[in-house]
Scaffold this active site. Structure first.
Site, short mmCIF file in Angstrom:
data_model
loop_
_atom_site.label_atom_id
_atom_site.label_comp_id
_atom_site.label_asym_id
_atom_site.label_seq_id
_atom_site.Cartn_x
_atom_site.Cartn_y
_atom_site.Cartn_z
N ARG A 380 -21.08 -14.41 14.64
CA ARG A 380 -19.63 -14.47 14.84
C ARG A 380 -19.33 -13.84 16.20
NH1 ARG A 380 -17.70 -15.67 9.66
NH2 ARG A 380 -18.87 -14.75 7.94
N HIS A 440 -28.84 -14.69 10.63
CA HIS A 440 -27.87 -13.60 10.53
C HIS A 440 -28.32 -12.39 11.35
CE1 HIS A 440 -25.55 -10.45 8.17
NE2 HIS A 440 -24.62 -11.34 8.42
N TYR A 473 -14.84 -2.21 12.51
CA TYR A 473 -16.03 -2.13 11.66
C TYR A 473 -16.94 -1.02 12.17
CZ TYR A 473 -15.16 -6.81 9.63
OH TYR A 473 -14.63 -7.89 8.97
N HIS A 597 -19.75 -1.01 7.69
CA HIS A 597 -20.49 -2.27 7.83
C HIS A 597 -21.96 -2.07 8.20
CE1 HIS A 597 -21.36 -6.33 9.65
NE2 HIS A 597 -20.68 -6.69 8.58
#
Length: 715
Positions: A380, A440, A473, A597
């Site tokens: 992202r 990821h 985060y 996070h």
């Protein structure tokens, strides 16, 4: 909380029934949102921050319905009877989830009614019709005619007109009209480009919702008709995207899938409590799809829309502003990030330390004539990305640039397609990774020509390369020039770009290859130490833990006498504190100003925890099946002693010591706020007021960071 094993009654047999061993994933997720919602009632927070938490809880529930409820509905419709880890069928889970959603929705409305009164007392008025005086009315009418009316398209609902398509998260109004003894129902869909709330100019804030503004001037839409009824509705659709493994063109497949998602099956239709009966009957008839739930709300529909009001310019109703620090070590080298990394490894703790360090790492590489290659994984990146801009500049400067862009990042698929196209046009080699696995991993590598030859600089993160989330985060960015990690990073990229499975990794562990086994081995080592009478402890921090094999391994460790402390922000299927099974496991969740996070995994390794011999990893992976078996993730060991001390004895320990914003998970699945006790400690406040260890450079000797210490009874 010491490092020595806690004795337990080994004569007790551990539970064997699934429901006694594991919590339900869906209900645990809703329990997390319950904790988020509780912060909207936290009197120690400023009012607009409480409103922010309420809005976030609404957004969370919307996503839960669109993804998790939609998944359960699909299983029920297909007749799937496979039970969950806690032994529930899809139908049983769906019934439990719908009931819990109803409770949470009612609680949201109660909290909103209370906050609305308090906001009005503070001079922020929301949907207060009594405050619409003649001056405000005049402004609203002009605004409606100039900025709202041109965008509206009334649509008659009768046999001569097809029923209009209502997009996902679509908000609309139905009006029952009468003229000459005949009734007609008209639909007005509210364009997503319009704000949910309109602020009337003035010193005191007055916000009017878009639906009430349209209703107020509805006669302008339907001249000659009498409006005899009206109501607001909202639709949520199935928003999951499934990609077949045999997809030949991934980009084209995703563009089609995004279009299909907009027209997904209706999962929830939400209407106002006082909805016009005639209009309601018609809406139900047209949207009565199998599995859809109908919700009547006594209050505001789509409570996530309150985010518009949080932006009100009232610093006195928000947290004090915070500016992240820039590491002194980098400044000591006149901003030369590569020189700072060459001197010693650095870990940056976001959001307390600036994300600009990460941006500068890529930006400096883009313009450095000695840099020959850059490789970057993007999961992202946000709607405005300086990282992407730097990669484009690097390619335009003639450097070899490779970007792994993950198209399967949920709700970011369209944005990532845009970035991929922009990067390709600039000459970047864009790779989409695996069809059936998400990439990821958070990793970037820069290859630089130096006097001694080529040197590889790496960045490993626990969070995304996203400038907005990096401000809220908590994540770790680890910079290193360790040649072993450089070689491993190159193999990781080759794995994603060319499907070349990495062999003989020197330091990294990578899922789905050996990350699971690496954590298993560390847990097993703690069991061996416990049985040998050595200190044995496991500290972990993650977002969720749902993998039952990993949970069972931790249960085994608990039964062997290993003391286990888990900080799990969200979903936790592990049931702590059960005699004979998990006596030695305690689980806490931290919900506060910033969203936890980072993922950290630490093991005592035969010495009291925390200690210099402890084994410490940071990772992009949570302990979920998808992270361990169906995603490309990285697990990075921390060898540098300063970084090791920072991650273990500063970051992780502070999370364990926190008692102001912590919740402890009970054996029955409930969460209780941790009691503050004699000495309060807020880990977010600690990080905001104390610099990190590895980024201080020479300043560390001039002003030492306060050292944290364990205290009895801390979770």
């Amino acid at each position: 909380m010491g490092s020595h094993p806690i004795t337990q009654d080994n004569d007790l047999d551990p539970p064997t029934e699934p429901g006694e061993r594991y919590f339900n994933r869906e209900l645990s997720w809703l329990a997390f949102n319950d904790r988020v919602l509780a912060e909207a009632c936290n009197d120690s927070y400023p009012l607009l921050e409480r409103l922010r938490f309420l809005s976030i809880s609404g957004s969370n529930l919307d996503e839960f319905v669109m993804i998790r409820v939609a998944g359960l509905v699909g299983q029920v419709q297909r007749g799937i009877d496979e039970v969950s880890d806690d032994g529930r069928s899809p139908r049983e889970q769906l019934n439990a989830v719908v009931a819990r959603l109803e409770e949470l929705s009612e609680r949201q409305q109660d909290i909103w009614r209370n906050l609305r009164v308090q906001l009005a007392d503070a001079g922020v008025h929301v949907a207060d019709e009594e405050r619409v005086n003649a001056e405000a009315y005049g402004w609203l009418k002009q605004h409606f005619f100039e900025s709202i009316l041109p965008l509206l398209t009334p649509q008659a609902l009768d046999p001569a007109h097809p029923f209009p398509f209502i997009s996902n998260e679509g908000l609309g109004l139905l009006f029952t009209l009468r003229r000459g003894g005949e009734e007609l129902v008209e639909m007005v869909l509210i364009p997503s480009a319009l704000p949910r709330f309109i602020r009337v100019p003035g010193e005191d804030a007055l916000y009017i919702s878009i639906e009430s503004l349209i209703t107020r001037f509805a006669k302008e839409l339907f001249p000659g008709f009498e409006i005899v009824g009206d109501g607001t509705f909202r639709v949520l659709r199935d928003s999951d995207i499934e990609i077949q493994e045999e997809a030949e063109d991934l980009v084209r497949t995703f563009r089609s899938a995004i279009q299909r998602r907009r027209r997904g099956q209706v999962i929830q239709l939400e209407i106002e409590e006082e909805f016009d009966p005639t209009a309601e009957a018609l809406l139900r008839e047209k949207l009565d799809t199998p599995g859809a739930t109908f919700v009547k709300t006594d209050g505001m529909l789509g409570i996530a829309g309150l985010a518009d009001i949080v932006d009100e310019d009232r610093p006195d109703l928000k947290f004090d502003s915070y500016s992240p620090r820039y590491p002194e070590r980098v400044l000591e080298h006149d901003g030369d990030i590569f020189a700072a990394i060459r001197e010693k490894d650095i870990v940056i703790h976001h959001p307390y330390e600036s994300f600009n360090v990460v941006v500068d790492f890529i930006r400096r590489a883009a313009i450095d004539p000695d840099v020959v290659a850059i490789k970057q994984a993007l999961y992202r990146a946000g709607t405005q990305s300086e990282v992407v801009d730097a990669l484009v500049e690097a390619a335009e400067n003639g450097k070899s640039v490779t970007a792994v862009v993950e198209l399967k990042a949920r709700f970011d698929e369209e944005q990532n397609l845009y970035w991929a196209n922009k990067l390709e046009r600039a000459g970047v080699q864009v790779i989409y990774g695996f069809v059936d696995w998400k990439t990821h991993a958070k990793v970037a590598m820069v290859v630089r020509r130096e006097e001694e030859g080529f040197r590889t600089y790496c960045h490993f993160g626990t969070g995304n390369y996203h400038p907005i989330t990096a401000k809220i985060y908590t994540d770790l960015s680890y910079f290193t020039a360790d040649p072993r990690l450089g070689r491993d990073a190159a193999k990781l990229f080759n794995f994603v770009t060319g499907y070349v499975e990495p062999r003989e990794l020197e330091m990294l562990a990578v899922s789905p290859i050996d990350l699971r086994e690496t954590i298993y081995a560390a847990i097993d080592n703690e069991m061996v130490n416990a049985q040998a009478g050595k200190p044995a402890a496991i500290w972990m921090k993650m977002n969720q833990i749902t993998d039952v094999d990993m949970i069972d391994r931790l249960y085994e460790a608990s039964q062997a006498g290993v003391e286990i402390q888990l900080v799990v922000r969200g979903i936790c299927n592990l049931r702590p504190g059960v005699p004979g099974m998990s006596d030695n496991i305690r689980v806490k969740s931290i919900i506060g100003r910033f969203l936890e996070h980072s993922r950290i995994y630490a093991f005592a390794n035969g010495e009291p925890m925390p200690g210099t011999s402890s084994t410490v990893y940071i990772s992009s992976a949570d302990l979920m099946v998808r992270n361990l078996d169906r995603r490309v993730e990285q697990l990075v060991p921390i060898d540098n002693q300063t970084v090791h001390d920072q991650v273990l004895q500063q970051v992780l320990l502070a999370n364990l010591l926190d008692n102001e914003q912590s919740w402890e998970l009970q054996p029955d699945g409930s969460y209780f706020r941790v009691e503050v006790g004699e000495k309060s400690f807020n880990c977010h406040r600690y990080f905001m007021t104390n610099p990190s260890l590895s980024g201080r450079g020479g300043a560390l000797e001039a002003g030492a960071v306060p050292k944290l210490a364990l205290r009895k009874g801390a979770v």
